[in-house]
Design a protein around this motif. Structure first.
Motif, PDB file in Angstrom:
ATOM      1  N   GLY A   1      -3.791   4.893  11.629  1.00  0.00           N
ATOM      2  CA  GLY A   1      -3.550   4.987  11.345  1.00  0.00           C
ATOM      3  C   GLY A   1      -2.377   4.428  10.721  1.00  0.00           C
ATOM      4  N   THR A   2      -2.399   3.610   9.136  1.00  0.00           N
ATOM      5  CA  THR A   2      -1.603   3.913   8.021  1.00  0.00           C
ATOM      6  C   THR A   2      -1.316   5.719   8.355  1.00  0.00           C
ATOM      7  N   ALA A   3      -2.490   6.384   7.944  1.00  0.00           N
ATOM      8  CA  ALA A   3      -2.765   7.057   7.167  1.00  0.00           C
ATOM      9  C   ALA A   3      -1.524   8.750   7.655  1.00  0.00           C
ATOM     10  N   ARG A   4      -2.248   8.299   9.247  1.00  0.00           N
ATOM     11  CA  ARG A   4      -1.131   9.438  10.360  1.00  0.00           C
ATOM     12  C   ARG A   4       0.230   8.876  10.147  1.00  0.00           C
ATOM     13  N   ALA A   5       0.657   7.685   9.804  1.00  0.00           N
ATOM     14  CA  ALA A   5       2.512   7.335   9.601  1.00  0.00           C
ATOM     15  C   ALA A   5       2.405   8.111   8.367  1.00  0.00           C
ATOM     16  N   LEU A   6       1.525   7.701   7.215  1.00  0.00           N
ATOM     17  CA  LEU A   6       2.074   8.648   6.433  1.00  0.00           C
ATOM     18  C   LEU A   6       2.248  10.354   6.154  1.00  0.00           C
ATOM     19  N   CYS A   7       1.651  10.884   7.710  1.00  0.00           N
ATOM     20  CA  CYS A   7       1.623  11.880   7.511  1.00  0.00           C
ATOM     21  C   CYS A   7       2.947  12.813   8.656  1.00  0.00           C
ATOM     22  N   GLU A   8       3.362  11.788   9.348  1.00  0.00           N
ATOM     23  CA  GLU A   8       4.868  11.515   9.899  1.00  0.00           C
ATOM     24  C   GLU A   8       6.227  11.754   9.110  1.00  0.00           C
ATOM     25  N   LEU A   9       5.669  10.709   7.828  1.00  0.00           N
ATOM     26  CA  LEU A   9       6.319  10.455   6.696  1.00  0.00           C
ATOM     27  C   LEU A   9       6.960  12.085   6.278  1.00  0.00           C
TER      28      LEU A   9
ATOM     29  N   GLN B   1      -5.978  17.637  11.740  1.00  0.00           N
ATOM     30  CA  GLN B   1      -5.837  18.833  11.734  1.00  0.00           C
ATOM     31  C   GLN B   1      -5.682  18.797   9.973  1.00  0.00           C
ATOM     32  N   TYR B   2      -6.059  17.692   9.661  1.00  0.00           N
ATOM     33  CA  TYR B   2      -5.545  17.408   7.894  1.00  0.00           C
ATOM     34  C   TYR B   2      -7.347  17.784   6.913  1.00  0.00           C
ATOM     35  N   ASP B   3      -7.425  18.246   5.279  1.00  0.00           N
ATOM     36  CA  ASP B   3      -9.212  18.445   5.467  1.00  0.00           C
ATOM     37  C   ASP B   3      -8.728  16.210   4.397  1.00  0.00           C
ATOM     38  N   VAL B   4      -9.664  15.785   5.296  1.00  0.00           N
ATOM     39  CA  VAL B   4     -10.433  14.082   5.178  1.00  0.00           C
ATOM     40  C   VAL B   4     -11.033  14.416   4.180  1.00  0.00           C
ATOM     41  N   ASN B   5     -11.175  13.410   2.701  1.00  0.00           N
ATOM     42  CA  ASN B   5     -12.300  14.002   2.227  1.00  0.00           C
ATOM     43  C   ASN B   5     -11.989  11.590   2.094  1.00  0.00           C
ATOM     44  N   ALA B   6     -13.350  11.103   1.986  1.00  0.00           N
ATOM     45  CA  ALA B   6     -13.344   9.969   1.034  1.00  0.00           C
ATOM     46  C   ALA B   6     -14.667  10.006   0.741  1.00  0.00           C
ATOM     47  N   LEU B   7     -15.020   9.047  -0.632  1.00  0.00           N
ATOM     48  CA  LEU B   7     -15.434   9.041  -1.372  1.00  0.00           C
ATOM     49  C   LEU B   7     -17.077   7.602  -1.144  1.00  0.00           C
TER      50      LEU B   7
END
Length: 177
Positions: free
Chosen positions: A128-136, A164-170
């Motif tokens: 949710g947070t990341a999606r909101a950031l993408c929308e902003l 729809q985005y390139d997502v990476n996590a360590l």
């Protein structure tokens, strides 16, 4: 640095911020010069091929590694803050958390049209947070080139909201334990 076990620096805090939630505490990562350096360097290594102009970090823990990540990438850093915290004109997006709802704002002039933006937060949970950031970012005509997280709680399927985005996590946790 590559041999730093970042998992060993993340501690679980049970029932925080409410019963049933196992909070992933990254303060030991931040407190260790070695772990902090490893986290920032490894995030930058993941993001560098995306060539971001700007890193957007979510309040508040996204600020901690986000600014250091931006510096490592030679990019600018933009604050995504809770409503009413930014002094200039803003754009706003609301989102759901795994335990409630919230909203974030960016200054309306924080992202230039066409800017390549890396979205960063410490943790990917429901997305949710990341999606909101993408929308902003997209409201401001920026281009989200990817999302980078220290931790992914894969069992909460947040990656699906960011498909729809390139997502990476360590670090990846496959269950709630």
């Amino acid at each position: 640095m590559a041999d730093v076990d970042l998992y060993s620096y993340v501690r679980d805090i049970p029932d925080f911020p409410k019963p049933g939630i196992a909070f992933k505490d990254i303060t030991p990562v931040l407190a260790s010069a070695e772990a902090l350096d490893a986290a920032v360097t490894q995030l930058a290594d993941l993001a560098r091929p995306l060539k971001p102009d700007v890193v957007v970090g979510a309040e508040a823990r996204g600020f901690l590694l986000g600014a250091a990540l931006a510096r490592e990438l030679g990019a600018g850093f933009v604050l995504a803050r809770k409503p009413g915290k930014l002094p200039h004109e803003t754009v706003r997006a609301e989102y759901l958390l795994e335990y409630g709802t919230d909203a974030l704002e960016l200054h309306s002039d924080a992202v230039a049209e066409g800017a390549r933006v890396l979205v960063h937060d410490d943790l990917l949970a429901t997305g949710g947070t990341a999606r909101a950031l993408c929308e902003l970012v997209e409201q401001l005509d920026g281009v989200v080139v990817g999302c980078a997280f220290l931790i992914e709680l894969a069992f909460l399927n947040g990656r699906q909201r960011l498909a729809q985005y390139d997502v990476n996590a360590l670090l990846r946790y496959d269950d709630g334990e």
